[in-house]
Design a protein around this motif. Structure first.
Motif, mmCIF file in Angstrom:
data_model
loop_
_atom_site.group_PDB
_atom_site.id
_atom_site.type_symbol
_atom_site.label_atom_id
_atom_site.label_comp_id
_atom_site.label_asym_id
_atom_site.label_seq_id
_atom_site.Cartn_x
_atom_site.Cartn_y
_atom_site.Cartn_z
ATOM 1 N N LEU A 95 -6.532 50.307 -14.486
ATOM 2 C CA LEU A 95 -5.373 50.502 -14.985
ATOM 3 C C LEU A 95 -4.218 50.277 -13.310
ATOM 4 C CD1 LEU A 95 -5.608 54.264 -16.480
ATOM 5 C CD2 LEU A 95 -5.250 52.056 -17.566
ATOM 6 N N TRP A 96 -5.029 50.085 -12.560
ATOM 7 C CA TRP A 96 -4.480 49.653 -11.018
ATOM 8 C C TRP A 96 -3.662 48.418 -11.063
ATOM 9 C CZ3 TRP A 96 -0.049 52.534 -8.829
ATOM 10 C CH2 TRP A 96 -0.418 53.964 -9.017
ATOM 11 N N GLN A 97 -4.699 47.226 -11.797
ATOM 12 C CA GLN A 97 -5.127 46.252 -11.845
ATOM 13 C C GLN A 97 -4.197 45.540 -12.612
ATOM 14 O OE1 GLN A 97 -7.538 44.609 -9.190
ATOM 15 N NE2 GLN A 97 -7.256 42.356 -10.239
ATOM 16 N N LEU A 98 -3.851 46.087 -13.823
ATOM 17 C CA LEU A 98 -3.396 45.701 -15.112
ATOM 18 C C LEU A 98 -1.764 45.965 -14.689
ATOM 19 C CD1 LEU A 98 -6.308 45.803 -18.051
ATOM 20 C CD2 LEU A 98 -5.403 43.411 -16.777
ATOM 21 N N LEU A 99 -1.822 47.881 -14.580
ATOM 22 C CA LEU A 99 -0.282 47.839 -15.427
ATOM 23 C C LEU A 99 0.613 47.945 -14.342
ATOM 24 C CD1 LEU A 99 -1.206 49.876 -17.670
ATOM 25 C CD2 LEU A 99 -0.481 47.835 -17.566
ATOM 26 N N GLY A 100 -0.074 48.428 -12.577
ATOM 27 C CA GLY A 100 0.674 48.797 -11.835
ATOM 28 C C GLY A 100 1.389 49.958 -11.832
ATOM 29 N N ALA A 101 1.883 50.363 -11.672
ATOM 30 C CA ALA A 101 3.167 51.650 -11.153
ATOM 31 C C ALA A 101 2.823 51.859 -12.627
ATOM 32 C CB ALA A 101 4.011 51.838 -9.948
ATOM 33 N N GLY A 102 2.836 50.685 -13.480
ATOM 34 C CA GLY A 102 3.459 51.261 -15.008
ATOM 35 C C GLY A 102 1.819 51.885 -15.588
ATOM 36 N N ALA A 103 0.382 52.451 -14.715
ATOM 37 C CA ALA A 103 0.235 53.103 -15.238
ATOM 38 C C ALA A 103 0.116 54.476 -15.497
ATOM 39 C CB ALA A 103 -1.621 52.618 -14.876
ATOM 40 N N LEU A 104 0.675 54.360 -14.657
ATOM 41 C CA LEU A 104 1.257 55.978 -13.563
ATOM 42 C C LEU A 104 2.042 56.493 -15.246
ATOM 43 C CD1 LEU A 104 3.234 56.089 -10.590
ATOM 44 C CD2 LEU A 104 0.822 56.653 -11.228
ATOM 45 N N GLY A 105 2.563 55.839 -15.982
ATOM 46 C CA GLY A 105 3.326 55.923 -17.459
ATOM 47 C C GLY A 105 1.964 57.313 -18.646
ATOM 48 N N LEU A 106 0.964 56.807 -18.297
ATOM 49 C CA LEU A 106 -0.362 57.411 -18.963
ATOM 50 C C LEU A 106 -0.034 58.501 -18.990
ATOM 51 C CD1 LEU A 106 -2.926 54.054 -19.029
ATOM 52 C CD2 LEU A 106 -0.840 54.293 -20.815
ATOM 53 N N PRO A 107 -0.045 59.001 -17.982
ATOM 54 C CA PRO A 107 0.169 60.402 -17.534
ATOM 55 C C PRO A 107 0.789 60.888 -18.101
ATOM 56 C CG PRO A 107 -0.884 59.660 -15.530
ATOM 57 C CD PRO A 107 -0.654 58.902 -16.713
ATOM 58 N N LEU A 108 2.320 60.587 -18.006
ATOM 59 C CA LEU A 108 3.396 61.117 -17.657
ATOM 60 C C LEU A 108 3.357 61.013 -20.060
ATOM 61 C CD1 LEU A 108 5.682 59.499 -15.552
ATOM 62 C CD2 LEU A 108 5.054 61.548 -16.214
ATOM 63 N N LEU A 109 2.511 59.752 -20.090
ATOM 64 C CA LEU A 109 2.797 60.259 -21.594
ATOM 65 C C LEU A 109 1.971 60.662 -22.274
ATOM 66 C CD1 LEU A 109 3.040 58.425 -24.717
ATOM 67 C CD2 LEU A 109 1.011 57.154 -24.408
ATOM 68 N N GLY A 110 1.202 61.170 -22.101
ATOM 69 C CA GLY A 110 -0.100 62.843 -22.298
ATOM 70 C C GLY A 110 1.211 64.005 -21.950
ATOM 71 N N ILE A 111 1.615 64.319 -21.370
ATOM 72 C CA ILE A 111 2.020 65.220 -20.828
ATOM 73 C C ILE A 111 3.655 64.917 -21.961
ATOM 74 C CG2 ILE A 111 4.056 66.607 -19.169
ATOM 75 C CD1 ILE A 111 1.803 65.174 -17.259
ATOM 76 N N ASP A 113 -7.404 41.095 -5.656
ATOM 77 C CA ASP A 113 -7.637 42.796 -6.402
ATOM 78 C C ASP A 113 -6.598 43.381 -5.918
ATOM 79 O OD1 ASP A 113 -9.587 44.788 -6.600
ATOM 80 O OD2 ASP A 113 -9.366 45.866 -5.434
ATOM 81 N N VAL A 114 -6.199 44.102 -6.283
ATOM 82 C CA VAL A 114 -5.118 45.548 -6.682
ATOM 83 C C VAL A 114 -5.024 45.921 -4.729
ATOM 84 C CG1 VAL A 114 -6.272 47.919 -7.715
ATOM 85 C CG2 VAL A 114 -4.261 47.400 -7.505
ATOM 86 N N TRP A 115 -5.554 46.811 -4.361
ATOM 87 C CA TRP A 115 -6.207 47.293 -2.955
ATOM 88 C C TRP A 115 -6.219 45.811 -1.734
ATOM 89 C CZ3 TRP A 115 -4.163 50.942 -4.139
ATOM 90 C CH2 TRP A 115 -4.590 51.815 -5.530
ATOM 91 N N GLN A 116 -5.892 44.787 -2.001
ATOM 92 C CA GLN A 116 -5.696 43.869 -1.589
ATOM 93 C C GLN A 116 -4.303 42.699 -1.215
ATOM 94 O OE1 GLN A 116 -8.355 41.514 -2.232
ATOM 95 N NE2 GLN A 116 -10.339 42.612 -0.602
ATOM 96 N N ARG A 117 -3.185 43.030 -2.549
ATOM 97 C CA ARG A 117 -2.256 42.490 -3.049
ATOM 98 C C ARG A 117 -1.284 43.333 -1.448
ATOM 99 N NH1 ARG A 117 -2.139 43.874 -9.189
ATOM 100 N NH2 ARG A 117 -4.016 42.725 -9.296
ATOM 101 N N GLY A 118 0.102 43.046 -1.321
ATOM 102 C CA GLY A 118 1.539 42.786 -1.333
ATOM 103 C C GLY A 118 1.801 44.554 -1.613
ATOM 104 N N VAL A 119 2.761 45.431 -1.314
ATOM 105 C CA VAL A 119 3.174 46.701 -2.270
ATOM 106 C C VAL A 119 3.685 46.227 -3.846
ATOM 107 C CG1 VAL A 119 5.418 47.876 -1.626
ATOM 108 C CG2 VAL A 119 3.695 47.822 0.150
ATOM 109 N N ALA A 120 4.976 45.197 -2.762
ATOM 110 C CA ALA A 120 5.256 44.331 -4.416
ATOM 111 C C ALA A 120 4.374 44.180 -5.589
ATOM 112 C CB ALA A 120 6.293 43.843 -3.978
ATOM 113 N N ALA A 121 3.247 43.673 -5.527
ATOM 114 C CA ALA A 121 2.455 43.091 -6.496
ATOM 115 C C ALA A 121 1.458 44.142 -6.708
ATOM 116 C CB ALA A 121 1.602 41.876 -5.454
#
Length: 142
Positions: A43-59, A106-114
């Motif tokens: 989820l972090w790899q594909l959606l980045g910070a947008g992955a946080l929307g999935l828990p928010l979607l459930g709530i 990989d997601v943890w090797q990217r810069g902050v924006a990516a």
């Protein structure tokens, strides 16, 4: 035969449980096991910070299912949360000029924006910004 009104609490509780599980998979601590760790990394790899929307979607679905969001029903709240989960990383990608080479790592090797943008919104940010420019991509995002 259950009516839509009687199914709403069941759907709301199910969405809340799934949203909480997905939220736990996004944490850096391994409390969801290898399956959760794999889901969270993807989820972090594909959606980045947008992955946080999935828990928010459930709530959000749970709150809407129990009529705690006023005039927002479950469908409208889902569209709003999913839309923002994709739109915000897209706009960050456009404004930060995140490119394909930034997202290859990989997601943890990217810069902050990516890391915030993710692969899917980053792909659209780069493709659209290359066609209509940064200002055009921002306007299309809005």
């Amino acid at each position: 035969m259950p009516t839509p009104a009687s199914r709403s609490p069941f759907v709301a509780v199910t969405a809340l449980v799934l949203g909480l599980f997905l939220g736990l998979t996004l944490l850096p601590i391994p409390i969801t096991g290898p399956v959760g760790r794999s889901i969270g990394h993807s989820l972090w790899q594909l959606l980045g910070a947008g992955a946080l929307g999935l828990p928010l979607l459930g709530i959000g679905l749970a709150l809407a299912g129990f009529d705690h969001l006023g005039s927002l029903d479950m469908k409208r709240s889902a569209v709003l949360i999913v839309g923002l989960s994709l739109l915000v990383p897209f706009l960050v990608g456009v404004l930060a000029r995140v490119g394909r080479t930034d997202l290859d790592l990989d997601v943890w090797q990217r810069g902050v924006a990516a890391r915030v943008v993710g692969v899917v919104p980053g792909f659209f940010a780069e493709a659209i910004a290359n066609k209509v420019g940064i200002a055009g991509a921002v306007l299309l995002g809005f």
